[in-house]
Design an enzyme around this catalytic site. Structure first.
Site, PDB file in Angstrom:
ATOM      1  N   LYS A 283     -41.606  93.316 -61.385  1.00  0.00           N
ATOM      2  CA  LYS A 283     -40.383  92.542 -61.172  1.00  0.00           C
ATOM      3  C   LYS A 283     -40.393  91.308 -62.071  1.00  0.00           C
ATOM      4  CE  LYS A 283     -42.348  90.013 -57.244  1.00  0.00           C
ATOM      5  NZ  LYS A 283     -42.159  89.568 -55.855  1.00  0.00           N
TER       6      LYS A 283
ATOM      7  N   ARG B  73     -39.414  86.254 -44.091  1.00  0.00           N
ATOM      8  CA  ARG B  73     -38.274  86.445 -44.997  1.00  0.00           C
ATOM      9  C   ARG B  73     -37.406  87.616 -44.530  1.00  0.00           C
ATOM     10  NH1 ARG B  73     -41.151  86.209 -50.885  1.00  0.00           N
ATOM     11  NH2 ARG B  73     -41.894  88.216 -50.093  1.00  0.00           N
TER      12      ARG B  73
ATOM     13  N   MET C  75     -34.956  69.771 -75.016  1.00  0.00           N
ATOM     14  CA  MET C  75     -34.495  71.135 -74.766  1.00  0.00           C
ATOM     15  C   MET C  75     -35.141  72.136 -75.713  1.00  0.00           C
ATOM     16  SD  MET C  75     -30.611  72.697 -74.828  1.00  0.00           S
ATOM     17  CE  MET C  75     -30.035  71.665 -73.478  1.00  0.00           C
TER      18      MET C  75
ATOM     19  N   TYR D 188     -36.567  61.064 -75.868  1.00  0.00           N
ATOM     20  CA  TYR D 188     -35.522  60.548 -74.984  1.00  0.00           C
ATOM     21  C   TYR D 188     -36.093  59.513 -74.020  1.00  0.00           C
ATOM     22  CZ  TYR D 188     -32.216  64.206 -76.366  1.00  0.00           C
ATOM     23  OH  TYR D 188     -31.353  65.017 -77.066  1.00  0.00           O
TER      24      TYR D 188
END
Length: 366
Positions: free
Chosen positions: A40, A136, A310, A263
């Protein structure tokens, strides 16, 4: 995102290592136990199709999260059993039956919905999920399971398996694990009509609790060479980490004392130093909180300075290196190594998440 083949950032996946990891676990578990490879989430970021094809001679089937992942394998020519571990709503059953995909059924409500939306389950293979304490999905009582099995069979489905999932199999304290195990064993023993396959063992259970294996196991993170517990428990046998992540320097410059980087100007140089720019960032899954961690250049640990952007990050270099110099983010570089678990520990998360966050913008090379 489109895979970016025209930049130097790549993930290298060693399929032979994955095959050997699975073989190592199989030697450790009882003979005759079926093996499902958990592929998965694109095989935990390693490439579901490529991993599934590599493991074809070694495993009995595959586990995926949803129908789309199952269809991807079918379209790639994988013809062994594929089990969806999540819940597939009944309105999608026609496709599952047509493509011979095994589904998980986790409630009587699902059965009631199926009677309304797709009452003919002929050709459908089912595994029933038991909630033994994970909290779950799944059923909780013998009566519910007996009623579900009877209902599914009356609609034409083949109830092949029943399974549960442990919440703490990768922890040193086995109190919760034993509670779940006893719950599951008691429920199985009380069934009027027990399915042929019974499985509860994920990676952690398979390697640390092999005496509790039923007749099938689901091998996930260990296949990719990682310790399910991170660093908490020692592995009973060695594994080979199958994925490495590397890039190259695309810009090198010297900055002076007082200059800032990135940044927010969160890094200020205390003296003159060389700074290298590497084309990988949080859009690739190299998250912003990796500032302060290190990568490997020329066998030396080089700190990430300034915020991760990014698409780029910046590192402090011990000297000026030529453009194109290799940068290792996961893996070995001149006898030094950075593991996925090292990264997970720095981020205060798990190694699974580190791999799954590596985006498809990073090409996988096999």
């Amino acid at each position: 995102m489109i895979s970016s083949f025209h930049r130097p950032t790549v993930a290298r996946v060693n399929l032979q290592a994955i095959k050997e990891n699975v073989a190592s676990v199989q030697k450790h578990i009882p003979l005759g136990v079926k093996t499902y490879a958990v592929v998965k989430a694109d095989a935990y970021g390693h490439g579901a199709v490529q991993v599934s094809k590599a493991l074809l001679p070694q495993v009995d089937g595959y586990c995926v999260s949803n129908l789309d992942e199952a269809l991807q394998l079918r379209q790639a020519g994988i013809d062994k059993e594929i089990l969806i571990l999540g819940v597939l709503l009944p309105n999608e059953l026609k496709l599952a039956i047509t493509r011979q995909v095994t589904v998980t059924v986790a409630s009587l409500e699902w059965l009631a919905m199926a009677k309304q939306e797709w009452p003919d389950l002929k050709g459908l293979k089912v595994h029933i999920k038991i909630d033994s304490g994970m909290g779950r999905i799944g059923l909780r009582s013998v009566t519910e399971v007996d009623n579900l099995i009877a209902g599914l069979k009356s609609m034409g489905a083949e109830v092949e398996g029943i399974f549960t999932h442990f919440a703490t199999a990768d922890e040193a304290d086995d109190t919760k694990f034993n509670q779940q195990l006893q719950f599951f064993k008691k429920l199985i023993a009380g069934l009027e009509d027990k399915p042929r396959l019974v499985h509860a063992s994920n990676s952690a259970t398979s390697i640390w609790h092999s005496d509790t294996i039923f007749n099938a196991v689901r091998l996930g993170i260990v296949s990719y060479g990682l310790n399910p517990s991170g660093s908490d428990l020692s592995l009973p046998f060695p594994l080979q980490e199958a994925l490495s992540l590397e890039s190259s320097l695309v810009h090198v410059k010297m900055i002076s004392a007082g200059d800032t980087v990135g940044y927010g100007a969160t890094y200020t140089a205390k003296k003159s130093e060389y700074v290298g720019t590497v084309p990988i960032g949080y859009a690739d899954g190299w998250t912003r909180n990796m500032q302060g961690f290190s990568v490997l250049v020329d066998g030396q640990f080089c700190e990430i300075i300034g915020r991760v952007s990014m698409d780029q990050l910046t590192i402090r270099l011990p000297k000026a290196y030529p453009l194109g110099t290799k940068v290792t983010l996961i893996g070995s570089n001149q006898q030094k190594n950075i593991s996925t678990t090292d990264i997970a520990n720095y981020r205060n998360t798990i190694n699974y998440e580190v791999l799954c966050l590596l985006s498809d913008r990073i090409p996988r090379i096999y």
